[in-house]
Design an enzyme around this catalytic site. Structure first.
Site, PDB file in Angstrom:
ATOM      1  N   ASN A  82      -7.015  -1.675 -11.295  1.00 28.08           N
ATOM      2  CA  ASN A  82      -7.804  -2.036 -10.124  1.00 28.08           C
ATOM      3  C   ASN A  82      -9.248  -2.320 -10.546  1.00 28.08           C
ATOM      4  OD1 ASN A  82      -9.206  -2.137  -7.700  1.00 28.08           O
ATOM      5  ND2 ASN A  82      -8.670  -0.071  -7.054  1.00 28.08           N
ATOM      6  N   CYS A 118      -8.149   3.328  -4.821  1.00 31.33           N
ATOM      7  CA  CYS A 118      -7.080   3.923  -5.627  1.00 31.33           C
ATOM      8  C   CYS A 118      -7.283   5.424  -5.805  1.00 31.33           C
ATOM      9  CB  CYS A 118      -6.934   3.215  -6.963  1.00 31.33           C
ATOM     10  SG  CYS A 118      -8.449   3.070  -7.910  1.00 31.33           S
ATOM     11  N   HIS A 119      -8.481   5.934  -5.522  1.00 37.31           N
ATOM     12  CA  HIS A 119      -8.698   7.387  -5.584  1.00 37.31           C
ATOM     13  C   HIS A 119      -7.900   8.108  -4.509  1.00 37.31           C
ATOM     14  CE1 HIS A 119     -11.787   6.004  -2.712  1.00 37.31           C
ATOM     15  NE2 HIS A 119     -11.654   7.207  -2.142  1.00 37.31           N
ATOM     16  N   TYR A 179       2.208   7.471  -4.904  1.00 39.15           N
ATOM     17  CA  TYR A 179       2.613   6.247  -5.582  1.00 39.15           C
ATOM     18  C   TYR A 179       3.934   5.737  -5.007  1.00 39.15           C
ATOM     19  CZ  TYR A 179      -1.015   7.289  -8.989  1.00 39.15           C
ATOM     20  OH  TYR A 179      -2.228   7.545  -9.583  1.00 39.15           O
ATOM     21  N   GLU A 202     -14.644  12.334   1.492  1.00 42.74           N
ATOM     22  CA  GLU A 202     -13.900  11.816   2.638  1.00 42.74           C
ATOM     23  C   GLU A 202     -13.181  12.910   3.437  1.00 42.74           C
ATOM     24  OE1 GLU A 202     -11.285   8.681   1.369  1.00 42.74           O
ATOM     25  OE2 GLU A 202     -12.889   7.595   0.365  1.00 42.74           O
TER      26      GLU A 202
END
Length: 155
Positions: free
Chosen positions: A113, A121-122, A90, A148
């Site tokens: 979001n 945002c993950h 953040y 990912e």
């Protein structure tokens, strides 16, 4: 406004389109009701998400038009630039948008979001690398990061 609901590996997802662009993605814990008709943009958004879940897509090309304040949009634009398989804190995101003292506001923009996954945002983690809140829940956030191959966890 048109909305479709479809099954995905994380559960049912809803996509909302208006004016030729996606406006919102509803996660499994945010029920959506189909409305209107399936448009080419909705079909493309669904196809791109399903490709993402199969590991075949790392970037989205479907038009996005999230609604938010100018500050939220700056945060969401910065989110869109976080690469597949990478995480950001953040604090780093706040610095990136030129507001280093706005860490909590960045967190709130993430919370609001309307297009999670598309605006990833993950990929935002705590200062120590730990998983923090996610609209779809921490299990879903963990699933997406693992899909990912992103490193996360307390350092």
């Amino acid at each position: 406004m048109n909305c479709i609901v479809f099954d995905a590996p994380v559960g049912p997802l809803g996509l909302e389109e208006e004016g030729g662009a996606l406006r919102r993605l509803y996660l499994p814990n945010q029920p959506a009701e189909p409305a209107g008709e399936e448009t080419p943009v909705l079909a493309r958004g669904r196809a791109e998400l399903l490709e993402y879940f199969r590991g075949e897509r790392r970037a989205f090309t479907v038009p996005l038009e999230p609604r938010g304040t100018p500050f939220q949009r700056r945060v969401w634009d910065a989110l869109a630039a976080v690469p597949w398989g990478k995480t950001v804190t953040y604090g780093a995101l706040a610095r990136q948008i030129g507001s280093p003292g706005a860490v909590r506001a960045v967190g709130q923009a993430n919370h609001r979001n309307p297009l999670p996954i598309f605006l990833p945002c993950h990929r935002v983690v705590g200062a120590d690398g730990s998983l923090t809140g996610y609209a779809g829940g921490l299990d879903m956030k963990r699933f997406l990061l693992e899909l990912e191959g992103a490193a996360y966890g307390k350092k």
